[in-house]
Scaffold this motif. Structure first.
Motif, PDB file in Angstrom:
ATOM      1  N   ALA A  28      44.065   9.217  27.393  1.00 48.81           N
ATOM      2  CA  ALA A  28      43.419   9.247  26.079  1.00 48.81           C
ATOM      3  C   ALA A  28      44.317   8.607  25.024  1.00 48.81           C
ATOM      4  O   ALA A  28      45.539   8.726  25.072  1.00 48.81           O
ATOM      5  CB  ALA A  28      43.098  10.680  25.681  1.00 48.81           C
ATOM      6  N   ARG A  29      43.682   7.950  24.065  1.00 52.04           N
ATOM      7  CA  ARG A  29      44.403   7.362  22.930  1.00 52.04           C
ATOM      8  C   ARG A  29      43.674   7.742  21.651  1.00 52.04           C
ATOM      9  O   ARG A  29      42.443   7.623  21.572  1.00 52.04           O
ATOM     10  CB  ARG A  29      44.426   5.836  23.033  1.00 52.04           C
ATOM     11  N   PRO A  30      44.404   8.209  20.630  1.00 52.19           N
ATOM     12  CA  PRO A  30      43.757   8.464  19.336  1.00 52.19           C
ATOM     13  C   PRO A  30      43.426   7.126  18.670  1.00 52.19           C
ATOM     14  O   PRO A  30      44.148   6.141  18.828  1.00 52.19           O
ATOM     15  CB  PRO A  30      44.812   9.225  18.544  1.00 52.19           C
ATOM     16  N   LEU A  31      42.331   7.097  17.958  1.00 49.38           N
ATOM     17  CA  LEU A  31      41.895   5.894  17.244  1.00 49.38           C
ATOM     18  C   LEU A  31      41.870   6.203  15.757  1.00 49.38           C
ATOM     19  O   LEU A  31      41.145   7.085  15.303  1.00 49.38           O
ATOM     20  CB  LEU A  31      40.503   5.476  17.716  1.00 49.38           C
ATOM     21  N   ALA A  32      42.700   5.483  14.995  1.00 46.75           N
ATOM     22  CA  ALA A  32      42.698   5.602  13.533  1.00 46.75           C
ATOM     23  C   ALA A  32      41.910   4.407  13.007  1.00 46.75           C
ATOM     24  O   ALA A  32      40.705   4.351  13.174  1.00 46.75           O
ATOM     25  CB  ALA A  32      44.125   5.672  13.008  1.00 46.75           C
ATOM     26  N   GLY A  33      42.574   3.420  12.436  1.00 46.13           N
ATOM     27  CA  GLY A  33      41.879   2.222  11.960  1.00 46.13           C
ATOM     28  C   GLY A  33      41.492   1.286  13.094  1.00 46.13           C
ATOM     29  O   GLY A  33      40.514   0.572  13.027  1.00 46.13           O
ATOM     30  N   GLY A  34      42.312   1.274  14.148  1.00 42.54           N
ATOM     31  CA  GLY A  34      42.017   0.476  15.323  1.00 42.54           C
ATOM     32  C   GLY A  34      42.504  -0.955  15.286  1.00 42.54           C
ATOM     33  O   GLY A  34      42.249  -1.726  16.201  1.00 42.54           O
ATOM     34  N   LEU A  51      38.826   7.239  24.218  1.00 42.19           N
ATOM     35  CA  LEU A  51      39.221   7.021  22.828  1.00 42.19           C
ATOM     36  C   LEU A  51      38.839   8.251  22.035  1.00 42.19           C
ATOM     37  O   LEU A  51      37.697   8.715  22.105  1.00 42.19           O
ATOM     38  CB  LEU A  51      38.510   5.805  22.229  1.00 42.19           C
ATOM     39  N   ILE A  52      39.772   8.759  21.260  1.00 39.53           N
ATOM     40  CA  ILE A  52      39.541   9.925  20.412  1.00 39.53           C
ATOM     41  C   ILE A  52      39.514   9.410  18.970  1.00 39.53           C
ATOM     42  O   ILE A  52      40.564   9.167  18.370  1.00 39.53           O
ATOM     43  CB  ILE A  52      40.653  10.993  20.575  1.00 39.53           C
ATOM     44  N   ASP A  53      38.330   9.227  18.420  1.00 42.38           N
ATOM     45  CA  ASP A  53      38.155   8.686  17.066  1.00 42.38           C
ATOM     46  C   ASP A  53      38.420   9.788  16.041  1.00 42.38           C
ATOM     47  O   ASP A  53      37.726  10.802  16.011  1.00 42.38           O
ATOM     48  CB  ASP A  53      36.739   8.144  16.916  1.00 42.38           C
ATOM     49  N   LEU A  54      39.406   9.575  15.196  1.00 43.71           N
ATOM     50  CA  LEU A  54      39.820  10.588  14.222  1.00 43.71           C
ATOM     51  C   LEU A  54      39.079  10.502  12.890  1.00 43.71           C
ATOM     52  O   LEU A  54      39.316  11.317  12.004  1.00 43.71           O
ATOM     53  CB  LEU A  54      41.336  10.470  13.988  1.00 43.71           C
ATOM     54  N   HIS A  55      38.173   9.551  12.735  1.00 50.10           N
ATOM     55  CA  HIS A  55      37.503   9.355  11.445  1.00 50.10           C
ATOM     56  C   HIS A  55      36.597  10.506  11.010  1.00 50.10           C
ATOM     57  O   HIS A  55      36.335  10.650   9.829  1.00 50.10           O
ATOM     58  CB  HIS A  55      36.710   8.048  11.447  1.00 50.10           C
ATOM     59  N   GLY A  56      36.144  11.324  11.924  1.00 50.98           N
ATOM     60  CA  GLY A  56      35.270  12.427  11.555  1.00 50.98           C
ATOM     61  C   GLY A  56      36.000  13.678  11.112  1.00 50.98           C
ATOM     62  O   GLY A  56      35.379  14.699  10.828  1.00 50.98           O
ATOM     63  N   VAL A  71      50.847  14.522  -1.190  1.00 50.66           N
ATOM     64  CA  VAL A  71      50.376  14.701   0.184  1.00 50.66           C
ATOM     65  C   VAL A  71      49.287  13.667   0.449  1.00 50.66           C
ATOM     66  O   VAL A  71      48.283  13.619  -0.267  1.00 50.66           O
ATOM     67  CB  VAL A  71      49.829  16.132   0.402  1.00 50.66           C
ATOM     68  N   ILE A  72      49.508  12.858   1.480  1.00 47.83           N
ATOM     69  CA  ILE A  72      48.554  11.809   1.848  1.00 47.83           C
ATOM     70  C   ILE A  72      48.120  12.076   3.282  1.00 47.83           C
ATOM     71  O   ILE A  72      48.955  12.095   4.198  1.00 47.83           O
ATOM     72  CB  ILE A  72      49.183  10.409   1.741  1.00 47.83           C
ATOM     73  N   GLY A  73      46.830  12.278   3.479  1.00 45.27           N
ATOM     74  CA  GLY A  73      46.309  12.520   4.816  1.00 45.27           C
ATOM     75  C   GLY A  73      46.463  11.295   5.697  1.00 45.27           C
ATOM     76  O   GLY A  73      46.354  10.155   5.239  1.00 45.27           O
ATOM     77  N   ALA A  74      46.719  11.514   6.976  1.00 45.68           N
ATOM     78  CA  ALA A  74      46.955  10.423   7.921  1.00 45.68           C
ATOM     79  C   ALA A  74      45.780   9.451   8.003  1.00 45.68           C
ATOM     80  O   ALA A  74      45.971   8.257   8.229  1.00 45.68           O
ATOM     81  CB  ALA A  74      47.238  10.999   9.308  1.00 45.68           C
ATOM     82  N   MET A  75      44.570   9.928   7.794  1.00 44.28           N
ATOM     83  CA  MET A  75      43.388   9.066   7.902  1.00 44.28           C
ATOM     84  C   MET A  75      42.975   8.473   6.553  1.00 44.28           C
ATOM     85  O   MET A  75      41.900   7.900   6.421  1.00 44.28           O
ATOM     86  CB  MET A  75      42.219   9.843   8.522  1.00 44.28           C
ATOM     87  N   THR A  76      43.839   8.575   5.564  1.00 45.59           N
ATOM     88  CA  THR A  76      43.594   7.940   4.271  1.00 45.59           C
ATOM     89  C   THR A  76      43.774   6.436   4.449  1.00 45.59           C
ATOM     90  O   THR A  76      44.776   5.989   5.005  1.00 45.59           O
ATOM     91  CB  THR A  76      44.569   8.484   3.216  1.00 45.59           C
ATOM     92  N   THR A  77      42.794   5.667   3.994  1.00 44.45           N
ATOM     93  CA  THR A  77      42.867   4.215   4.187  1.00 44.45           C
ATOM     94  C   THR A  77      43.737   3.559   3.122  1.00 44.45           C
ATOM     95  O   THR A  77      44.001   4.134   2.060  1.00 44.45           O
ATOM     96  CB  THR A  77      41.468   3.577   4.127  1.00 44.45           C
ATOM     97  N   GLN A  78      44.155   2.337   3.431  1.00 41.19           N
ATOM     98  CA  GLN A  78      44.930   1.551   2.461  1.00 41.19           C
ATOM     99  C   GLN A  78      44.096   1.354   1.191  1.00 41.19           C
ATOM    100  O   GLN A  78      44.629   1.391   0.083  1.00 41.19           O
ATOM    101  CB  GLN A  78      45.308   0.186   3.047  1.00 41.19           C
ATOM    102  N   HIS A  79      42.807   1.165   1.352  1.00 43.73           N
ATOM    103  CA  HIS A  79      41.920   1.003   0.189  1.00 43.73           C
ATOM    104  C   HIS A  79      41.938   2.252  -0.686  1.00 43.73           C
ATOM    105  O   HIS A  79      41.977   2.159  -1.925  1.00 43.73           O
ATOM    106  CB  HIS A  79      40.494   0.698   0.648  1.00 43.73           C
ATOM    107  N   GLU A  80      41.930   3.421  -0.072  1.00 39.80           N
ATOM    108  CA  GLU A  80      41.970   4.670  -0.845  1.00 39.80           C
ATOM    109  C   GLU A  80      43.304   4.813  -1.580  1.00 39.80           C
ATOM    110  O   GLU A  80      43.334   5.353  -2.694  1.00 39.80           O
ATOM    111  CB  GLU A  80      41.703   5.864   0.076  1.00 39.80           C
ATOM    112  N   LEU A  81      44.397   4.323  -0.971  1.00 38.48           N
ATOM    113  CA  LEU A  81      45.681   4.316  -1.686  1.00 38.48           C
ATOM    114  C   LEU A  81      45.568   3.451  -2.937  1.00 38.48           C
ATOM    115  O   LEU A  81      46.039   3.829  -4.009  1.00 38.48           O
ATOM    116  CB  LEU A  81      46.798   3.758  -0.800  1.00 38.48           C
ATOM    117  N   LEU A  82      44.939   2.286  -2.789  1.00 39.20           N
ATOM    118  CA  LEU A  82      44.794   1.362  -3.919  1.00 39.20           C
ATOM    119  C   LEU A  82      43.886   1.912  -5.009  1.00 39.20           C
ATOM    120  O   LEU A  82      44.085   1.631  -6.187  1.00 39.20           O
ATOM    121  CB  LEU A  82      44.253   0.017  -3.432  1.00 39.20           C
ATOM    122  N   ALA A  83      42.898   2.694  -4.616  1.00 38.63           N
ATOM    123  CA  ALA A  83      41.937   3.235  -5.583  1.00 38.63           C
ATOM    124  C   ALA A  83      42.441   4.507  -6.271  1.00 38.63           C
ATOM    125  O   ALA A  83      41.837   4.968  -7.241  1.00 38.63           O
ATOM    126  CB  ALA A  83      40.609   3.528  -4.882  1.00 38.63           C
TER     127      ALA A  83
END
Length: 137
Positions: A28-34, A51-56, A71-83
């Motif tokens: 098994a492999r976790p999937l973040a952005g991919g 594949l273990i999709d972590l987006h949900g 505190v920044i969650g691991a599944m926070t996107t780069q776009h969310e950092l920018l926003a």
């Protein structure tokens, strides 16, 4: 190329993801952005059976304050950092680094956790996190 066959899992909680990863083991492999895993799968350099999709997992997303810590969650996107006004105000270097990551399509899907965990030596985010004294759990 086309990746090999695999089973897709989308857990709703961290506990469910950890259980799947534990039960399925090395297959098994976790999937973040991919953005690293999917191209490797297409070239068949990586052939996970699961594949273990972590987006949900909502608990892995978001930006918040905990006292003096950001505190920044691991599944926070780069776009969310920018926003994020909080990032721009309290950690502008992180905002600037996120602007330099790839292109808008990658920033909309790519996550901070996946970016740092991948450990690509050409990637700026792990070195920046070390400089900022980031800690992970």
């Amino acid at each position: 190329m086309i990746p090999g066959s695999f089973s897709y899992h989308r857990p709703a909680s961290v506990a469910d993801a950890v259980k799947l990863l534990s039960d399925l083991g090395e297959d098994a492999r976790p999937l973040a952005g991919g953005h690293s895993l999917v191209p490797m799968m297409k070239l068949r350099l990586a052939t996970p059976a699961h594949l273990i999709d972590l987006h949900g997992i909502a608990a892995l997303k978001g930006i918040s304050r905990d006292g003096n810590n950001l505190v920044i969650g691991a599944m926070t996107t780069q776009h969310e950092l920018l926003a994020s006004d909080e990032i721009a105000k309290s950690m502008p270097i992180l905002h600037e680094a996120a602007l330099l990551i790839a292109d808008p399509q990658v920033r909309y899907r790519g996550t901070i956790g996946g970016n740092v965990a991948n450990g690509d030596p050409g990637n700026d985010m792990p070195a920046l996190m070390m400089t900022l004294g980031a800690s992970y759990r």
